[in-house]
Design an enzyme around this catalytic site. Structure first.
Site, PDB file in Angstrom:
ATOM      1  N   ASP A  46       0.835  -1.200   0.000  1.00 47.58           N
ATOM      2  CA  ASP A  46       0.000   0.000   0.000  1.00 47.58           C
ATOM      3  C   ASP A  46       0.874   1.256   0.000  1.00 47.58           C
ATOM      4  O   ASP A  46       0.614   2.214  -0.731  1.00 47.58           O
ATOM      5  CB  ASP A  46      -0.920  -0.025   1.223  1.00 47.58           C
ATOM      6  CG  ASP A  46      -1.805   1.211   1.298  1.00 47.58           C
ATOM      7  OD1 ASP A  46      -2.714   1.341   0.470  1.00 47.58           O
ATOM      8  OD2 ASP A  46      -1.566   2.054   2.196  1.00 47.58           O
ATOM      9  N   GLU A 118      -1.800  -5.486  -3.878  1.00 47.52           N
ATOM     10  CA  GLU A 118      -0.818  -4.745  -3.084  1.00 47.52           C
ATOM     11  C   GLU A 118       0.249  -5.671  -2.505  1.00 47.52           C
ATOM     12  O   GLU A 118       1.432  -5.312  -2.457  1.00 47.52           O
ATOM     13  CB  GLU A 118      -1.518  -3.971  -1.970  1.00 47.52           C
ATOM     14  CG  GLU A 118      -2.371  -2.812  -2.489  1.00 47.52           C
ATOM     15  CD  GLU A 118      -3.071  -2.058  -1.390  1.00 47.52           C
ATOM     16  OE1 GLU A 118      -3.376  -0.864  -1.591  1.00 47.52           O
ATOM     17  OE2 GLU A 118      -3.325  -2.651  -0.307  1.00 47.52           O
TER      18      GLU A 118
END
Length: 226
Positions: A46, A118
């Site tokens: 992220d 991610e």
């Protein structure tokens, strides 16, 4: 794993990183032991994603104000966008899920697919460094942005939605009508409909772009300045 590496266009030096990126918490909790889920990788991914996208937008749009940069970044890294890219790469097919999660459709769950995108990014970053991560993001998240020549990004879907919402009885929907080409170079065609009437058609390398182009055509036909 080799087939997934081919889809990612990246060969891992440490394949264990990729395997870890595909372990959902439901599987880790089920087998227990020393099996670690992909949650830590997701956390890292992220941050890596945010830094790469932010840096690219900052460099690409030198005259875009902070607020617009924030909106553009949000549209690129939102759950909807990431899960669409995850589906494009068929990441769901490789996920290791607990029996219950798998039975309940976890491989198609938007949140799981977005998180997996991610975590895979983090695995690439740890395995190959920042440049490898940048290459992956340029080939996925920022791929279609590279073909956008304007000095500003316009969210045609939001503009169209705001216009339609002036009449509460009206509703807009986006329908995928065609999908052509090989997995690595697909072209999607989408219709935007006002109630049941087609008001625009658009094409793009992913569904999101096709929807934006359909909304843009609809706005043009409505006489809106875009």
């Amino acid at each position: 794993m080799k087939s997934l590496e081919a889809k990612l266009n990246y060969k891992f030096n440490n394949i264990k990183l990729l395997k870890n990126a595909l372990i959902h918490s439901s599987y880790a909790n089920e087998v227990r032991g020393n099996t670690q889920s992909n949650e830590r990788l997701e956390f890292l991914g992220d941050s890596v994603l945010s830094v790469i996208v932010s840096d690219h937008l900052y460099q690409k749009y030198p005259n875009m104000p902070e607020g617009e940069l924030t909106k553009l970044r949000a549209s690129l890294v939102c759950e909807k966008s990431l899960c669409a890219l995850s589906r494009e790469l068929h990441i769901g097919e490789y996920l290791m899920l607990g029996h219950g999660e798998d039975k309940n459709g976890g491989r198609e769950r938007d949140s799981i697919l977005a998180d997996a995108f991610e975590s895979v990014l983090a695995a690439i970053y740890l395995d190959g460094g920042m440049q490898a991560a940048v290459n992956h993001i340029m080939n996925t998240v920022l791929r279609d942005l590279e073909h956008h020549s304007d000095d500003s990004f316009k969210d045609y879907k939001t503009t169209l939605q705001e216009i339609i919402q002036r009449n509460p009885e009206e509703s807009v929907s986006y329908i995928l009508i065609d999908e052509t080409g090989p997995d690595h170079n697909k072209l999607f065609t989408v219709e935007v409909r006002l109630n049941s009437n087609v008001i625009g058609t658009g094409s793009g390398k992913n569904k999101k772009t096709a929807e934006q182009m359909a909304a843009k055509q609809a706005l043009k036909l409505m006489g809106e300045k875009i």
